[in-house]
Design a protein around this motif. Structure first.
Motif, mmCIF file in Angstrom:
data_model
loop_
_atom_site.group_PDB
_atom_site.id
_atom_site.type_symbol
_atom_site.label_atom_id
_atom_site.label_comp_id
_atom_site.label_asym_id
_atom_site.label_seq_id
_atom_site.Cartn_x
_atom_site.Cartn_y
_atom_site.Cartn_z
ATOM 1 N N THR A 165 0.862 -1.180 0.000
ATOM 2 C CA THR A 165 0.000 0.000 0.000
ATOM 3 C C THR A 165 0.892 1.222 0.000
ATOM 4 O O THR A 165 1.903 1.266 0.705
ATOM 5 C CB THR A 165 -0.915 0.029 1.242
ATOM 6 N N CYS A 166 0.514 2.234 -0.781
ATOM 7 C CA CYS A 166 1.300 3.460 -0.848
ATOM 8 C C CYS A 166 1.227 4.189 0.489
ATOM 9 O O CYS A 166 0.177 4.240 1.135
ATOM 10 C CB CYS A 166 0.787 4.359 -1.969
ATOM 11 N N ASP A 167 2.357 4.755 0.903
ATOM 12 C CA ASP A 167 2.399 5.479 2.175
ATOM 13 C C ASP A 167 1.715 6.839 2.089
ATOM 14 O O ASP A 167 1.402 7.439 3.120
ATOM 15 C CB ASP A 167 3.854 5.665 2.620
ATOM 16 N N ASP A 168 1.495 7.339 0.875
ATOM 17 C CA ASP A 168 0.810 8.618 0.675
ATOM 18 C C ASP A 168 -0.512 8.375 -0.054
ATOM 19 O O ASP A 168 -0.593 7.522 -0.935
ATOM 20 C CB ASP A 168 1.667 9.573 -0.155
ATOM 21 N N THR A 169 -1.515 9.133 0.324
ATOM 22 C CA THR A 169 -2.787 9.023 -0.373
ATOM 23 C C THR A 169 -2.743 9.836 -1.662
ATOM 24 O O THR A 169 -1.904 10.721 -1.831
ATOM 25 C CB THR A 169 -3.936 9.527 0.510
ATOM 26 N N GLY A 170 -3.656 9.527 -2.562
ATOM 27 C CA GLY A 170 -3.752 10.275 -3.802
ATOM 28 C C GLY A 170 -3.332 9.467 -5.006
ATOM 29 O O GLY A 170 -2.838 8.338 -4.894
ATOM 30 N N THR A 171 -3.507 10.060 -6.162
ATOM 31 C CA THR A 171 -3.194 9.378 -7.417
ATOM 32 C C THR A 171 -1.699 9.190 -7.624
ATOM 33 O O THR A 171 -1.296 8.436 -8.503
ATOM 34 C CB THR A 171 -3.754 10.173 -8.609
ATOM 35 N N THR A 172 -0.889 9.870 -6.805
ATOM 36 C CA THR A 172 0.564 9.730 -6.958
ATOM 37 C C THR A 172 1.025 8.298 -6.748
ATOM 38 O O THR A 172 2.060 7.894 -7.262
ATOM 39 C CB THR A 172 1.299 10.660 -5.968
ATOM 40 N N GLY A 173 0.249 7.494 -6.022
ATOM 41 C CA GLY A 173 0.645 6.113 -5.761
ATOM 42 C C GLY A 173 0.313 5.152 -6.887
ATOM 43 O O GLY A 173 0.856 4.039 -6.937
ATOM 44 N N ASN A 174 -0.583 5.524 -7.791
ATOM 45 C CA ASN A 174 -0.932 4.638 -8.907
ATOM 46 C C ASN A 174 0.301 4.428 -9.785
ATOM 47 O O ASN A 174 0.954 5.393 -10.199
ATOM 48 C CB ASN A 174 -2.074 5.229 -9.729
ATOM 49 N N THR A 175 0.605 3.173 -10.065
ATOM 50 C CA THR A 175 1.857 2.840 -10.746
ATOM 51 C C THR A 175 1.584 1.868 -11.882
ATOM 52 O O THR A 175 0.935 0.834 -11.685
ATOM 53 C CB THR A 175 2.864 2.205 -9.758
ATOM 54 N N ASP A 176 2.079 2.183 -13.061
ATOM 55 C CA ASP A 176 1.903 1.303 -14.214
ATOM 56 C C ASP A 176 2.634 -0.015 -13.987
ATOM 57 O O ASP A 176 3.711 -0.055 -13.369
ATOM 58 C CB ASP A 176 2.443 1.967 -15.482
ATOM 59 N N ASP A 177 2.051 -1.088 -14.501
ATOM 60 C CA ASP A 177 2.694 -2.399 -14.396
ATOM 61 C C ASP A 177 4.075 -2.364 -15.048
ATOM 62 O O ASP A 177 4.260 -1.787 -16.129
ATOM 63 C CB ASP A 177 1.836 -3.467 -15.070
ATOM 64 N N GLY A 178 5.025 -3.000 -14.385
ATOM 65 C CA GLY A 178 6.372 -3.084 -14.929
ATOM 66 C C GLY A 178 7.314 -1.999 -14.466
ATOM 67 O O GLY A 178 8.523 -2.072 -14.727
ATOM 68 N N ILE A 179 6.804 -0.966 -13.772
ATOM 69 C CA ILE A 179 7.674 0.092 -13.241
ATOM 70 C C ILE A 179 8.544 -0.489 -12.127
ATOM 71 O O ILE A 179 8.082 -1.261 -11.291
ATOM 72 C CB ILE A 179 6.839 1.269 -12.712
ATOM 73 N N ALA A 180 9.811 -0.111 -12.104
ATOM 74 C CA ALA A 180 10.741 -0.642 -11.103
ATOM 75 C C ALA A 180 10.360 -0.208 -9.697
ATOM 76 O O ALA A 180 10.025 0.958 -9.460
ATOM 77 C CB ALA A 180 12.163 -0.182 -11.422
ATOM 78 N N MET A 181 10.397 -1.158 -8.780
ATOM 79 C CA MET A 181 10.117 -0.918 -7.358
ATOM 80 C C MET A 181 11.277 -1.534 -6.575
ATOM 81 O O MET A 181 11.569 -2.731 -6.722
ATOM 82 C CB MET A 181 8.789 -1.556 -6.960
ATOM 83 N N ARG A 182 11.928 -0.732 -5.724
ATOM 84 C CA ARG A 182 13.171 -1.178 -5.108
ATOM 85 C C ARG A 182 13.053 -1.262 -3.586
ATOM 86 O O ARG A 182 12.461 -0.381 -2.943
ATOM 87 C CB ARG A 182 14.316 -0.226 -5.472
ATOM 88 N N LEU A 183 13.631 -2.322 -3.030
ATOM 89 C CA LEU A 183 13.694 -2.480 -1.583
ATOM 90 C C LEU A 183 14.626 -1.425 -0.989
ATOM 91 O O LEU A 183 15.694 -1.147 -1.540
ATOM 92 C CB LEU A 183 14.223 -3.867 -1.224
ATOM 93 N N THR A 184 14.232 -0.832 0.132
ATOM 94 C CA THR A 184 15.115 0.129 0.803
ATOM 95 C C THR A 184 16.096 -0.571 1.729
ATOM 96 O O THR A 184 17.124 -0.005 2.086
ATOM 97 C CB THR A 184 14.284 1.148 1.605
ATOM 98 N N SER A 185 15.765 -1.809 2.135
ATOM 99 C CA SER A 185 16.664 -2.629 2.942
ATOM 100 C C SER A 185 16.801 -3.979 2.251
ATOM 101 O O SER A 185 15.800 -4.538 1.777
ATOM 102 C CB SER A 185 16.119 -2.823 4.360
ATOM 103 N N PRO A 186 18.011 -4.527 2.164
ATOM 104 C CA PRO A 186 18.198 -5.770 1.411
ATOM 105 C C PRO A 186 17.500 -6.964 2.057
ATOM 106 O O PRO A 186 17.342 -7.032 3.280
ATOM 107 C CB PRO A 186 19.719 -5.947 1.410
ATOM 108 N N VAL A 187 17.054 -7.880 1.208
ATOM 109 C CA VAL A 187 16.513 -9.167 1.640
ATOM 110 C C VAL A 187 17.426 -10.238 1.079
ATOM 111 O O VAL A 187 17.691 -10.268 -0.129
ATOM 112 C CB VAL A 187 15.074 -9.367 1.132
ATOM 113 N N GLU A 188 17.931 -11.078 1.943
ATOM 114 C CA GLU A 188 18.930 -12.066 1.537
ATOM 115 C C GLU A 188 18.391 -12.954 0.404
ATOM 116 O O GLU A 188 17.302 -13.506 0.480
ATOM 117 C CB GLU A 188 19.316 -12.942 2.731
#
Length: 355
Positions: free
Chosen positions: A139-162
């Motif tokens: 879920t987006c941390d901010d409300t509004g249309t700014t959170g809507n994201t097209d499929d395939g857009i890169a999304m990156r972890l802020t902390s690594p997962v092994e």
């Protein structure tokens, strides 16, 4: 005064009227009015200022007693009395997906994931790799249309997962809406004055649909999927993409079903099909600024005329082009024939070709 036959006197008019009244009742020489320091002049100015303030407050009340001219604070009161609150902004939600992930990798709830523009999302539940795919709900941390994201857009972890690469991709992240536009909200409140709920009349379904965030227009179809069923087609007023996403349609379905008459049959809420119309225009002057102005006017025209079972008239399209800022003359190369919008469709502006 707002929408009345009464004309509010100006401050100089009040001063003149009160000064004249005082001098007349005191049987004083009216030529004393020219002396700024006489008692009559002081009384006139003080009383006129007080009366002018009272007139101002009455004018303020007259403007706010009905919702059509009410200020935002008063509109909140009108909306609450009509059970028509303003729709709050909502947060986009969906999934982030990793393809080819190793077996056994788990992402916990509460993990932060960011887009490249630093809009952040938080995982809402833990997820584990299944058949090489790791798909975690966010879920987006901010409300509004700014959170809507097209499929395939890169999304990156802020902390690594092994064992997992930092970059995944967005997967059906949608449903974010902005706080309802003030004038759209005002229109819904005024509709409540016109239309009293009637336990399932056509207008009731339209009113209920518009109460859902992300929906500003709706149409009701009786017997949509059989006798007694109701079809509710929903859309927004976005000039580029007026068709709501699946999350908004599902929210509308969930909202309307408990409100529908108990004795009624099934309710089907659905998004319209897009009837895309391309435009070929010969423009004079043909500059980038005029093109943008024409595109804006054509999109606004489509919002007005591109309704289900409506007809787009070439003359109406030409009219929209003509009122664009900077346009001197034009030729509408296409479409040159009437364009009919079918039931279950709305018009959507396609590509522009300029000659």
């Amino acid at each position: 005064m707002a929408d009345s036959g009464f004309t509010r006197p100006t401050l100089p008019q009040l001063i003149t009227a009160i000064r004249s009244d005082i001098l007349t009742r005191l049987s004083a020489d009216t030529t004393l009015a020219a002396l700024r320091r006489t008692d009559a002049e002081v009384y006139a100015r003080v009383q006129a200022a007080a009366v002018h303030t009272v007139y101002g407050y009455i004018d303020y009340l007259a403007r706010n007693l009905l919702p059509d001219l009410a200020d935002e604070d008063w509109l909140l009161r009108h909306g609450n009395m009509k059970r028509c609150p303003r729709k709050d902004a909502t947060a986009a939600a969906g999934y982030v997906r990793w393809e080819g992930a190793a077996p056994g990798i788990t992402i916990d709830a509460g993990v932060t994931i960011q887009r490249d523009d630093l809009v952040s999302f938080t995982t809402t539940a833990a997820a584990t790799t299944s058949e090489g795919v790791l798909r975690v709900p966010v879920t987006c941390d901010d409300t509004g249309t700014t959170g809507n994201t097209d499929d395939g857009i890169a999304m990156r972890l802020t902390s690594p997962v092994e064992g997992l690469t930092s970059a995944g991709v967005a997967d059906t992240v949608e449903g974010g809406t902005d706080t309802e536009d003030l004038e759209t909200w005002r229109g819904r409140i005024i509709e409540r004055w016109y239309y009293t709920p009637q336990s399932g009349a056509d207008q009731d379904y339209i009113t209920w649909a518009k109460e859902v965030s992300g929906i500003t227009r709706a149409w009701t179809y009786r017997h949509w999927s059989g006798v007694g069923t109701v079809g509710v087609m929903v859309a927004n007023s976005d000039l580029i993409n007026p068709i709501p996403d699946d999350a908004v349609v599902e929210a509308a379905q969930a909202y309307i079903e408990p409100l529908a008459p108990v004795a009624g049959s099934d309710v089907y809420v659905f998004a319209p099909a897009a009837h895309t119309v391309d435009f070929h225009i010969r423009l004079n002057p043909d500059t980038e600024e005029v093109r943008y102005a024409v595109m804006a006017e054509v999109r606004a025209m489509m919002l007005r005329d591109g309704v289900p079972e409506g007809v787009l008239k070439p003359s109406r399209i030409s009219e929209a082009i003509s009122i664009a800022t900077g346009e001197y003359s034009h030729e509408l190369v296409s479409p040159t024939e009437d364009t009919s919008i079918a039931k279950g469709e709305i018009g959507v502006v396609g590509d522009f070709t300029w000659t």
